[in-house]
Design a protein around this motif. Structure first.
Motif, PDB file in Angstrom:
ATOM      1  N   GLN A 171       0.847  -1.189   0.000  1.00 34.86           N
ATOM      2  CA  GLN A 171       0.000   0.000   0.000  1.00 34.86           C
ATOM      3  C   GLN A 171       0.881   1.238   0.000  1.00 34.86           C
ATOM      4  N   ASP A 173       0.787   5.459  -0.817  1.00 28.39           N
ATOM      5  CA  ASP A 173      -0.038   6.639  -1.067  1.00 28.39           C
ATOM      6  C   ASP A 173       0.525   7.503  -2.189  1.00 28.39           C
ATOM      7  N   LYS A 174       1.812   7.327  -2.486  1.00 29.85           N
ATOM      8  CA  LYS A 174       2.489   8.092  -3.526  1.00 29.85           C
ATOM      9  C   LYS A 174       3.665   7.255  -4.010  1.00 29.85           C
ATOM     10  N   SER A 201       3.238   2.744  -6.230  1.00 34.33           N
ATOM     11  CA  SER A 201       2.445   3.953  -6.068  1.00 34.33           C
ATOM     12  C   SER A 201       1.009   3.521  -5.809  1.00 34.33           C
ATOM     13  N   GLN A 202       0.072   4.451  -5.882  1.00 28.52           N
ATOM     14  CA  GLN A 202      -1.330   4.110  -5.669  1.00 28.52           C
ATOM     15  C   GLN A 202      -1.841   3.134  -6.720  1.00 28.52           C
ATOM     16  N   GLU A 203      -1.250   3.133  -7.911  1.00 32.28           N
ATOM     17  CA  GLU A 203      -1.759   2.309  -9.006  1.00 32.28           C
ATOM     18  C   GLU A 203      -1.222   0.881  -8.995  1.00 32.28           C
ATOM     19  N   ASP A 245      -9.054   1.961  -4.715  1.00 27.15           N
ATOM     20  CA  ASP A 245      -8.887   1.554  -3.319  1.00 27.15           C
ATOM     21  C   ASP A 245      -9.489   0.189  -3.031  1.00 27.15           C
TER      22      ASP A 245
END
Length: 705
Positions: A171, A173-174, A201-203, A245
């Motif tokens: 996980q 967030d950036k 990253s988030q993806e 998410d």
């Protein structure tokens, strides 16, 4: 940023580097370079200064722990080694590594052992490569043990316990990275390297996990050398896609290999090749009531070679021998979770196909390994599919009723053309005594149910949770019970064979217990009483082993607690006991571990910790000589012993920690009750237990960014 640790791989010259392995090594170097050149941004990530000396129960019927944290005795090299930290677990020992885990005296496929939801099936007919031998504990984020037949979500036949080694998704967030690594050295040339890194990253994310571990033969408490050296490595590459998410799609590819020699076996393991591929999908919050949908498919391959000449001198009068076996397992699972105000329902279907092969060979020079995989012949195939449902009902704010039901359809195919004492030979050469197999190319099918119901209550009078549950599990005989021994009549050349005579095992068990915690005091207890119909028992004679069904009664439990009696100080204690009786003839059940207690005292202040562990094991005189399981048998009572160990750890910074320990401080000579006995190739009697390691020191450095 997620928090995980694992182990770095550096294949030694014993192994030929594949392109996959080379790629992983270069990826490790690149990842390490990123960490060195980029300043650490994860101030919240701190290494715990503790070394685990025991694992306590975390919730009713369940134990949850982090297998990446170092523990004493010397940090584990395989799955069984780590499980021994948990009260109730022991292991069938045959050397320095690759033991077979035992829980409450129950062994083999009575323990459902899964990695990331997938099942790895060993190939050796005498379980030299037990499923736990392919597991490196430090490469998983969480270890969960569900005691007894108290869940139906994880496959068929888990009558003793369900053991889950799991990795969570990364996980970020950036755009970011993380890296966990450790190096460990110790007595007997122990040398472990571990690495676990991720960039994402988030993806999405990429995660690389690898480890290597080796050790030389150890000395027992008398200074005598015990053949036990090993050298093994594992690596896994994970790619995850997280477009939102609530969505996860993850692919894992893994490979490993190793070798080990055994004081208690007639052959050594010279190849433990593992290849794994897994794909899983998870979607959460599909609607107000549909909480999640999970699907996975996995492929696990074990290719195992054993011989009596590569890692030892062939004993006088014995011919060089080698055998190759492999198992291919393809499995799948689909699971949905539904939630309402007072109910949660988990439903799904799962299945697997497992094919076992062995290498055809004849006498003379052909017994040595030539070209790999030549003349591999399939002798068995297992197919299973099942449907399950597990319901949690919140009766009140403090009471829960959990129940489950599953039904499994099994099909087993016998592909052996002959039955013979030399069971490792799929075809019948002139030198062997064998007879045509009456069940050749035939199959047997079984439809088996399993169910449980459990009541849990968060007590109001005291800060404790109590539970009681009734479970029933039916287990089809596994490969070792159907194909590795003669039938109930004790003959390989007469019918019926074990393929026909071995009936499914049926366990009915009551589990109950309590967990109390208030302030600095924590106490927990779990106990069980059960009856096993058609328990599969092995009997050993001069002609080999046979398997038969008996009825048995079992009971026992685990008790533990801790008290933080002063600032920084904590005392822990646990007790585990198992009892079994053969109710068919009134004799004691064989291969039951003795009463065991653990006492520890620890001190932690800031970045420093230190602890002492005293493990005390009672004598075991309740035996049934000549009986046991596919790996071990009772050959006499065992003596009690006590082993004292020390450890200390210091956190140099939030990212660095050093720890060290001395196991068996007083150099005690001792042996475990569950033991294969020695092998004459090393001058050891078959009725003499293999001694455990004497005084051992170890030191470890952990890094976390």
């Amino acid at each position: 940023m997620s928090r995980q640790t694992t182990q770095s791989v550096r294949p030694t010259q014993c192994f030929k580097l594949t392109s996959l392995t080379q790629g992983l090594i270069w990826a490790h170097a690149a990842l390490l370079g990123c960490v060195i050149t980029v300043s650490a941004q994860a101030d919240e990530l701190q290494l715990t200064p503790m070394v685990i000396t025991g694992v306590a129960q975390q919730s009713p019927i369940k134990v949850v722990t982090d297998p990446r944290i170092p523990r004493q005795p010397v940090p584990a090299s395989d799955g069984a080694d780590y499980l021994k930290t948990i009260p109730g677990f022991s292991a069938l020992r045959s050397g320095g590594v690759n033991s077979d885990p035992v829980f409450r005296g129950m062994f083999g496929s009575r323990l459902k052992l899964l990695t990331n939801g997938g099942e790895m099936v060993g190939a050796c007919p005498s379980r030299m490569d037990s499923p736990s031998s392919y597991i490196s504990p430090g490469s998983y984020d969480e270890l969960t043990v569900i005691k007894g037949p108290q869940t139906v979500q994880w496959g068929a036949g888990s009558s003793a316990a369900t053991v889950l080694f799991e990795r969570g998704p990364e996980q970020f967030d950036k755009p970011d990275y993380r890296l966990n690594s450790s190096v460990q050295v110790g007595s007997n040339r122990r040398f472990d390297r571990n690495i676990d890194g991720a960039i994402g990253s988030q993806e999405g994310y990429v995660r690389i996990i690898a480890n290597a571990s080796k050790a030389h033969d150890y000395n027992d408490g008398d200074g005598d050398r015990v053949p036990s050296r090993w050298n093994k490595w594992n690596s896994d590459f994970v790619v995850g896609w997280t477009p939102g998410d609530n969505t996860l799609l993850e692919l894992t590819v893994g490979r490993g290999d190793g070798e080990s020699r055994y004081a208690g076996r007639g052959m050594d393991g010279t190849q433990f090749l593992r290849e794994s591929v897994a794909l899983r999908f998870k979607q959460e919050n599909l609607s107000d009531t549909w909480a999640s949908l999970e699907a996975q498919v996995y492929y696990n391959y074990a290719d195992h070679i054993m011989d009596n000449y590569k890692l030892r001198r062939t004993a006088a009068g014995k011919m060089p021998m080698a055998t190759q076996v492999d198992t291919r397992t393809l499995g799948w699972r689909i699971k949905s979770t539904w939630q309402w105000s007072d109910f949660e329902l988990v439903t799904g279907v799962d299945g697997l196909t497992s094919e076992h092969r062995l290498r055809a060979r004849t006498g003379g020079a052909a017994n040595k390994m030539g070209r790999p995989h030549s003349n591999m012949v399939k002798d068995a195939e297992f197919n299973q599919w099942g449907v399950f449902g597990e319901l949690t009902w919140l009766l009140t704010d403090n009471e829960r009723l959990i129940s489950g039901l599953r039904v499994d359809r099994h099909k087993v195919e016998d592909h052996r053309d002959y039955l013979a004492m030399r069971r490792m030979i799929p075809t019948c050469p002139e030198s062997a005594s064998c007879t045509p197999n009456p069940t050749a190319n035939k199959n047997r099918t079984e439809t088996l149910p399993s169910a449980f119901v459990r009541y849990e209550n968060d007590l109001q009078s005291i800060p404790a949770t109590a539970y009681i549950g009734l479970g029933h599990a039916q287990r089809i005989p596994d490969y070792w019970e159907l194909f590795s021994a003669a039938g109930a009549n004790g003959s390989w050349t007469d019918t019926p064979s074990a393929f026909v005579s071995a009936n499914p095992e049926k366990t009915t068990q009551v589990d109950f217990g309590i967990q109390y915690q208030q302030g600095p005091v924590e106490v927990w207890a779990s106990a069980y009483v059960g009856q096993v119909r058609d328990y599969l028992m092995f009997t050993y004679t001069n002609n080999g082993s046979q398997v038969e069904n008996i009825d048995a009664r079992i009971m026992g439990g685990e008790l533990g607690g801790s008290h933080r009696f002063a600032p920084g100080w904590k005392a822990d204690a646990s007790l585990a006991y198992a009892y079994g009786k053969n109710s068919s003839d009134g004799r004691a059940m064989p291969q039951i571990p003795p009463l065991e207690a653990r006492f520890s005292m620890s001190y932690e202040q800031g970045d420093f910790s230190s602890a002492a562990l005293w493990r005390v094991v009672a004598a075991q005189n309740r035996i049934d000589e000549g009986r046991g399981n596919v790996v071990g048998r009772d050959f006499g009572g065992s003596s009690g012993f006590g082993v004292f160990s020390l450890n200390t750890a210091y956190r140099l910074s939030q990212n660095w920690k050093v720890s060290a320990g001395v196991d068996n401080l007083f150099d005690k000579k001792y042996s475990e009750h569950l033991n294969l006995g020695g092998n004459d190739a090393f001058g050891l009697s078959a009725d003499t237990r293999v001694n455990e390691v004497g005084r051992t020191w170890w030191a470890r450095v952990d890094m976390k960014f």
